[in-house]
Design an enzyme around this catalytic site. Sequence first.
Site, PDB file in Angstrom:
ATOM      1  N   ASN A  79       0.742  -1.253   0.000  1.00  0.00           N
ATOM      2  CA  ASN A  79       0.000   0.000   0.000  1.00  0.00           C
ATOM      3  C   ASN A  79       0.773   1.305   0.000  1.00  0.00           C
ATOM      4  O   ASN A  79       0.217   2.343  -0.264  1.00  0.00           O
ATOM      5  CB  ASN A  79      -0.937   0.029   1.214  1.00  0.00           C
ATOM      6  CG  ASN A  79      -1.893  -1.133   1.228  1.00  0.00           C
ATOM      7  OD1 ASN A  79      -2.698  -1.295   0.323  1.00  0.00           O
ATOM      8  ND2 ASN A  79      -1.803  -1.966   2.241  1.00  0.00           N
ATOM      9  N   TYR A  80       2.042   1.237   0.349  1.00  0.00           N
ATOM     10  CA  TYR A  80       2.761   2.504   0.482  1.00  0.00           C
ATOM     11  C   TYR A  80       3.994   2.660  -0.397  1.00  0.00           C
ATOM     12  O   TYR A  80       4.517   3.751  -0.527  1.00  0.00           O
ATOM     13  CB  TYR A  80       3.192   2.702   1.933  1.00  0.00           C
ATOM     14  CG  TYR A  80       2.031   2.962   2.855  1.00  0.00           C
ATOM     15  CD1 TYR A  80       1.416   4.206   2.869  1.00  0.00           C
ATOM     16  CD2 TYR A  80       1.527   1.967   3.679  1.00  0.00           C
ATOM     17  CE1 TYR A  80       0.346   4.451   3.697  1.00  0.00           C
ATOM     18  CE2 TYR A  80       0.438   2.208   4.514  1.00  0.00           C
ATOM     19  CZ  TYR A  80      -0.148   3.454   4.515  1.00  0.00           C
ATOM     20  OH  TYR A  80      -1.207   3.700   5.322  1.00  0.00           O
ATOM     21  N   LEU A  81       4.479   1.552  -0.889  1.00  0.00           N
ATOM     22  CA  LEU A  81       5.721   1.657  -1.632  1.00  0.00           C
ATOM     23  C   LEU A  81       5.477   1.675  -3.123  1.00  0.00           C
ATOM     24  O   LEU A  81       4.907   0.738  -3.679  1.00  0.00           O
ATOM     25  CB  LEU A  81       6.631   0.491  -1.248  1.00  0.00           C
ATOM     26  CG  LEU A  81       6.922   0.426   0.251  1.00  0.00           C
ATOM     27  CD1 LEU A  81       7.815  -0.757   0.577  1.00  0.00           C
ATOM     28  CD2 LEU A  81       7.574   1.722   0.725  1.00  0.00           C
TER      29      LEU A  81
END
Length: 949
Positions: free
Chosen positions: A884-886
């Site tokens: 979800n964030y990278l």
Amino acid sequence: MSEMEELSMPEGGETAISNGMSNGISNGTSEHREHKEHKHKHKDRDREKDRHRDKDRHKTSHKDKDREKDKDRHSSSHKSSHKDKDRDKERSKDKDQSERHKDKEKSDKDRHRDKDKERSDKDKHRDKDRERSDKEKHRDKDKHRDKDRERSDKEKSRDKDKERHRDEKKHSSSSSGEKKDRDKDRHSSSTHKSHRDKDKERERHREKEKNREKEREREKIKVETEETSLRDFYEQPPMEDVTVKEEPVESEEEDKLVISEPMKDEPPEEDEEEMPLSHRKHRNEENDDDDDKPLAMRKKIKTEPKEKKRKKIKEEDDDDDFKPEKKKIKKEKKEKKMKGARMTAPPGGAPESPTKKTKKEEEPVWKWWEENKRDDGLKWTFLEHKGPLMAPAYVRLPSNVRFFYDGKHMELSEETEEVAGFYARMIEHEYTTKKVFNSNFLKDWRRVMTSKEREIITDLSKCDFRQLHAFYVQQNEDRKNRTKEEKKALKEQNEALIAEYGWCNIDGHKQRIGNFKIEPPGLFRGRGEHPKQGMLKKRIMPEDVIINCSKDSVIPKPPEGHRWKEVRADPTVTWLACWVENVQGQTKYVMLNAASKLKGEKDWQKYETARKLHKCVDSIREQYRLDWKSKEMRIRQRAVALYFIDKLALRAGNEKDEDQADTVGCCSLRVEHITLHEQKDGKEYVVVFDFLGKDSIRYYNEVSVEKKVFKNLQLFKENKEEGNDLFDRLNTQILNKHLNELMDGLTAKVFRTYNASRTLQEQLELLTDPDAPVSAKILQYNRANRAVAVLCNHQRAAPKSFDKSMANLQKKINDKRDQVEETERECKQLKKIAKSGGSQKEKINYEKKKKALERLKEQLEKLEHSATDKEENKTIALGTSKLNYLDPRISVAWCKKFNVPIEKVYNKTQRQKFQWAIDMATAEYNFLGEPMNITKNSSDGEGEDEDYE
DNA sequence: AGATCCACTTAGCAGGGTCATC
DNA sequence: GATGACCCTGCTAAGTGGATCT
């Protein structure tokens, strides 16, 4: 250099972090002018919230200890990450393993999910109190301090009551002692909330119920089909009624508090802002009138708690399949031009129903990212699917599986039996020992009972579910022991279901649906101390489900004898079906899976927004630093909160309703969630964060901040007590509105994405050894990933068998070490012999042994590495950040650059999800480079590259 | 302007599947 | 082939944030 650069120096003097932000910023230069005086600010928005909260919170305690421990836990890892350095370092250092274990356990408990709360439904309030007795202890100090502060009489007394309750609670609950219960305790105290609060809650609850009831009535009329009784359990009046008292109205008159505390040390630099109100003359400007007063002290009443409950989706009727979309369906242009579809797609003409195609046969990849993104706001032009798969009907227990009440066998009606089964399955879980869980369960269970059953079954402790439990355990066993053929048959069945329901046709492309199964009935198990745990999640019937698809598609058929609640064609949304879940009244959606264009495009956009932030992050940082000195409290609060969001990757922190677990994010931090230390462990201006965040995961962090931030925090806490919002003039809407002014599309969560991705890229640059073997590179990658997970506080419970497998590994290491020592000895001897005129053979032997020794040493090293890696990862979950964030292009570029197979970094599902990135990113991709405009053409500027798959 | 609704993203966990080891 | 560790996937809860309502 900009201030920012200075900023980037890690606190504590550690080496600078590459990204200038993440965790550790330290003092900055600019701090000088702080506002020195303070005074109290009593403002506060009075949110009811506070009130409730107050109640709960509590007590003091050993927090410190806990914290220490937790700290450890948090920290574990990262040796590598420099960013988080401070945090990490501290943490990691200390921990010796045993410590860690301890912590872990503790923390596990803390997180707890198990928590049952002990309060009645009505008390939805946050249980906040409950909590961690340990922590609370520490807090005592703060508490006292706070208490001393002056507040209006009313408030005071109110609060006091609360406190009292709290304390009582605490005592009672804490007595039980176990650590495990720590969490519980936390939450449990809510029971003691003031009567007033309770009443309110009740009132609210009642109303909600009423509304729901009404809706249900309406719905019922619409839906003629028969439903299972479970389905209507909701329509029955609650059995145990709660009396509702009138809610006393609190007065709103200003409680004026005159506070005249001594000014704080620092000489006033910025004028009156920090001056005690009483000393000020008056100001007229905007907030000034009591800018510094906690808002809560100003008004105190907030309107009655919202009756949130979402009203159900419009009702209407309908009989005809399609209802006009309420939303403006902007031009439904029907150009169903099966656009784009470069590769796939059912050949023109009407798209065929997904079911016709068989599952996985090599679907050609639809390279949607090479097409232009539509900018009309519509998500699709044509959408066809088979509707969701309903939960299987309940199958009654065999007659030899019996339920006993008070020692006597009792025949249960079907619905009663089904719900009893839900409980029976969980009987071994710790939470069935929780009071709240049990009381919620019993209440809901009784609602589905026949009146006769209800008369008899009044005490859960007299219920004997053992036979039911044994039956389900056996069923599980049987499932595990199925023969190969049976397993295969089942698998095929399953695949057939996926083939039929798992796909949809969207604009001519066949795409996987993420969750096509309707959630089956069961007992609700919230995370953390959830007030609704144990409630019955009713069975969803077709009559509850709204279908979304194109008018000209083949409309999904409801199961025989049933009809959908509604069929609509809303191309402005991505969901295919939805229903409202009864426990929390939330809408659940059936959507496409992560590898679909709809999700992928959004994901890509998310990273582009984050990259765009990079272009202005320096000026934003500069601005918020200036804002720390603003005369207006609201500006300073906003600036400090933003600093935390940026530096610590905190979540925004929306406000929550009372009937949810008490968790917070940045904007919703309360005074008891941070403690301030001018000096701590050799660091200056240390802020200790300790609160439960999303999913009731504890966030514990000791951060050295800049002096101005520190001083501001002291002011923000002044004249407030536990339960009051730290940032009482800020909420996520205000913050996001401000952010949006700074950059189009900027919201609080963009910072999380930005700092996470940036951290990954920087850590990879730092940690990658181009000459290392692939396995070592993977370790380096994982460490970079771990740095991000730590930054984002992505924790997990330690694997159940962690200790065991760690012990195994340790044994292997020890054995290997012995081997090495042994071999070393032998080697030495052989060497002696060989050197002192040994024969050729002896020389060869020596050489051989030497080689063997080297090999063993390598093996030992590898084992040690993996032990380290494992330990570091014990409570850290890498998956969440990866998913979800990278920015996947960072990982893809890294793989390409260092010749690491992408499969080593992404498993199959992940590769599907990130296909767009794998296809478009080259080895040169730079997250901090020029953002792309994806509405235009996808791969502008990024070049392509070898494909991995 | 605040409350609420709505859509969608982010999250950890359970349990089954798979792989490695014996 | 049995066993056990670990990985993957599905599940669904719990966030965020924009839109809409009051």
